[in-house]
Design a protein around this motif. Sequence first.
Motif, PDB file in Angstrom:
ATOM      1  N   HIS A  36       0.864  -1.183   0.000  1.00 17.55           N
ATOM      2  CA  HIS A  36       0.000   0.000   0.000  1.00 17.55           C
ATOM      3  C   HIS A  36       0.898   1.229   0.000  1.00 17.55           C
ATOM      4  N   ASN A  37       0.453   2.286  -0.690  1.00 14.59           N
ATOM      5  CA  ASN A  37       1.207   3.536  -0.610  1.00 14.59           C
ATOM      6  C   ASN A  37       0.309   4.653  -0.098  1.00 14.59           C
ATOM      7  N   LYS A  38       0.839   5.874  -0.024  1.00 10.93           N
ATOM      8  CA  LYS A  38       0.118   7.005   0.580  1.00 10.93           C
ATOM      9  C   LYS A  38      -1.169   7.349  -0.149  1.00 10.93           C
ATOM     10  N   THR A  39      -1.228   7.087  -1.453  1.00 16.81           N
ATOM     11  CA  THR A  39      -2.433   7.422  -2.213  1.00 16.81           C
ATOM     12  C   THR A  39      -3.478   6.321  -2.158  1.00 16.81           C
ATOM     13  N   GLY A  40      -3.162   5.233  -1.461  1.00 14.85           N
ATOM     14  CA  GLY A  40      -4.107   4.143  -1.330  1.00 14.85           C
ATOM     15  C   GLY A  40      -4.001   3.101  -2.416  1.00 14.85           C
ATOM     16  N   GLN A  41      -3.100   3.313  -3.378  1.00 16.12           N
ATOM     17  CA  GLN A  41      -2.920   2.323  -4.428  1.00 16.12           C
ATOM     18  C   GLN A  41      -2.270   1.074  -3.860  1.00 16.12           C
ATOM     19  N   THR A  42      -2.628  -0.054  -4.438  1.00 14.51           N
ATOM     20  CA  THR A  42      -2.140  -1.330  -3.951  1.00 14.51           C
ATOM     21  C   THR A  42      -1.517  -2.113  -5.095  1.00 14.51           C
ATOM     22  N   SER A  43      -0.445  -2.815  -4.788  1.00 16.84           N
ATOM     23  CA  SER A  43       0.124  -3.751  -5.744  1.00 16.84           C
ATOM     24  C   SER A  43       0.416  -5.052  -5.016  1.00 16.84           C
ATOM     25  N   VAL A  44       0.440  -6.133  -5.763  1.00 13.17           N
ATOM     26  CA  VAL A  44       0.733  -7.437  -5.184  1.00 13.17           C
ATOM     27  C   VAL A  44       2.034  -7.939  -5.786  1.00 13.17           C
ATOM     28  N   ASP A  45       2.996  -8.286  -4.927  1.00 13.71           N
ATOM     29  CA  ASP A  45       4.271  -8.818  -5.388  1.00 13.71           C
ATOM     30  C   ASP A  45       4.242 -10.340  -5.319  1.00 13.71           C
ATOM     31  N   SER A  46       4.772 -10.982  -6.354  1.00 11.38           N
ATOM     32  CA  SER A  46       4.904 -12.435  -6.354  1.00 11.38           C
ATOM     33  C   SER A  46       6.363 -12.862  -6.246  1.00 11.38           C
ATOM     34  N   ALA A  47       7.276 -11.878  -6.284  1.00  8.48           N
ATOM     35  CA  ALA A  47       8.704 -12.183  -6.135  1.00  8.48           C
ATOM     36  C   ALA A  47       9.403 -10.998  -5.484  1.00  8.48           C
ATOM     37  N   THR A  48      10.368 -11.310  -4.617  1.00  8.15           N
ATOM     38  CA  THR A  48      11.258 -10.300  -4.050  1.00  8.15           C
ATOM     39  C   THR A  48      12.667 -10.653  -4.495  1.00  8.15           C
ATOM     40  N   LYS A  93       4.880 -18.412 -17.482  1.00  7.98           N
ATOM     41  CA  LYS A  93       4.406 -17.209 -16.784  1.00  7.98           C
ATOM     42  C   LYS A  93       4.989 -17.063 -15.381  1.00  7.98           C
ATOM     43  N   SER A  94       5.230 -18.175 -14.693  1.00 11.03           N
ATOM     44  CA  SER A  94       5.728 -18.097 -13.309  1.00 11.03           C
ATOM     45  C   SER A  94       7.184 -17.649 -13.230  1.00 11.03           C
ATOM     46  N   ASN A  95       7.874 -17.587 -14.353  1.00 12.11           N
ATOM     47  CA  ASN A  95       9.285 -17.188 -14.371  1.00 12.11           C
ATOM     48  C   ASN A  95       9.510 -15.764 -14.865  1.00 12.11           C
ATOM     49  N   ILE A  96       8.429 -15.074 -15.226  1.00 14.36           N
ATOM     50  CA  ILE A  96       8.509 -13.718 -15.760  1.00 14.36           C
ATOM     51  C   ILE A  96       7.788 -12.771 -14.804  1.00 14.36           C
ATOM     52  N   HIS A  97       8.427 -11.647 -14.494  1.00 20.80           N
ATOM     53  CA  HIS A  97       7.851 -10.714 -13.517  1.00 20.80           C
ATOM     54  C   HIS A  97       7.970  -9.271 -14.010  1.00 20.80           C
ATOM     55  N   LYS A  98       6.929  -8.495 -13.744  1.00 26.91           N
ATOM     56  CA  LYS A  98       6.953  -7.052 -14.012  1.00 26.91           C
ATOM     57  C   LYS A  98       7.335  -6.341 -12.720  1.00 26.91           C
ATOM     58  N   VAL A  99       8.266  -5.406 -12.797  1.00 24.89           N
ATOM     59  CA  VAL A  99       8.761  -4.696 -11.615  1.00 24.89           C
ATOM     60  C   VAL A  99       7.692  -3.721 -11.116  1.00 24.89           C
ATOM     61  N   ASN A 100       7.336  -3.860  -9.815  1.00 20.59           N
ATOM     62  CA  ASN A 100       6.380  -2.952  -9.165  1.00 20.59           C
ATOM     63  C   ASN A 100       7.073  -1.850  -8.382  1.00 20.59           C
ATOM     64  N   MET A 101       8.237  -2.173  -7.815  1.00 19.25           N
ATOM     65  CA  MET A 101       8.945  -1.168  -7.007  1.00 19.25           C
ATOM     66  C   MET A 101      10.428  -1.516  -6.936  1.00 19.25           C
ATOM     67  N   VAL A 102      11.233  -0.461  -6.735  1.00 19.86           N
ATOM     68  CA  VAL A 102      12.683  -0.607  -6.581  1.00 19.86           C
ATOM     69  C   VAL A 102      13.108   0.275  -5.413  1.00 19.86           C
ATOM     70  N   ASP A 103      13.813  -0.306  -4.443  1.00 18.07           N
ATOM     71  CA  ASP A 103      14.351   0.439  -3.305  1.00 18.07           C
ATOM     72  C   ASP A 103      15.846   0.158  -3.180  1.00 18.07           C
ATOM     73  N   HIS A 119      22.007  -3.269  -0.731  1.00 19.34           N
ATOM     74  CA  HIS A 119      21.396  -3.959  -1.851  1.00 19.34           C
ATOM     75  C   HIS A 119      20.284  -3.139  -2.490  1.00 19.34           C
ATOM     76  N   ILE A 120      19.920  -3.573  -3.681  1.00 27.64           N
ATOM     77  CA  ILE A 120      18.748  -3.061  -4.376  1.00 27.64           C
ATOM     78  C   ILE A 120      17.661  -4.100  -4.184  1.00 27.64           C
ATOM     79  N   LYS A 121      16.521  -3.679  -3.657  1.00 27.07           N
ATOM     80  CA  LYS A 121      15.387  -4.593  -3.455  1.00 27.07           C
ATOM     81  C   LYS A 121      14.343  -4.297  -4.519  1.00 27.07           C
ATOM     82  N   ILE A 122      13.928  -5.352  -5.211  1.00 27.18           N
ATOM     83  CA  ILE A 122      12.966  -5.228  -6.299  1.00 27.18           C
ATOM     84  C   ILE A 122      11.740  -6.062  -5.955  1.00 27.18           C
ATOM     85  N   GLY A 123      10.591  -5.429  -5.985  1.00 29.67           N
ATOM     86  CA  GLY A 123       9.325  -6.147  -5.803  1.00 29.67           C
ATOM     87  C   GLY A 123       8.658  -6.323  -7.159  1.00 29.67           C
ATOM     88  N   CYS A 124       8.249  -7.542  -7.464  1.00 33.07           N
ATOM     89  CA  CYS A 124       7.638  -7.854  -8.759  1.00 33.07           C
ATOM     90  C   CYS A 124       6.303  -8.557  -8.569  1.00 33.07           C
TER      91      CYS A 124
END
Length: 124
Positions: A36-48, A93-103, A119-124
């Motif tokens: 969840h972010n400040k604007t209330g938008q939500t994303s679901v990560d399937s890989a870190t 499909k289970s091996n391909i991920h779209k990046v949702n966030m990068v920290d 490190h760089i943390k990527i949520g997909c």
Amino acid sequence: MKDFPMQYITIYHKNEKTWDRYVKKASYRNVSTLNHNKTGQTSVDSATIRIFDINDYNTSWFVKKGDVIVNQKVNDKIEDNSPITQLSKKYGKSNIHKVNMVDKFIFGEEDKEMEELNHIKIGC
């Protein structure tokens, strides 16, 4: 990082008209995370994904929201504007991920012993 199981991944980074490809050694974990972010938008990560080689980040390799990651080393060239479809047909499909966030996490600025945790943390 010696405590994390590591494997090669392939990052497809979108430039103006082309997809650049970067192969990096990373810690890859299948997860189920609701963000969840400040604007209330939500994303679901399937890989870190954690990449500990941060020295050349944003100079010789790049990753941003919307990029695509394959959880293995591949050499495919993206032929159109549908990389997820193109790569999913070949790798599943289970091996391909779209990046949702990068920290970027920097722990060793004052304590050099902590640098290996950077490190760089990527949520997909």
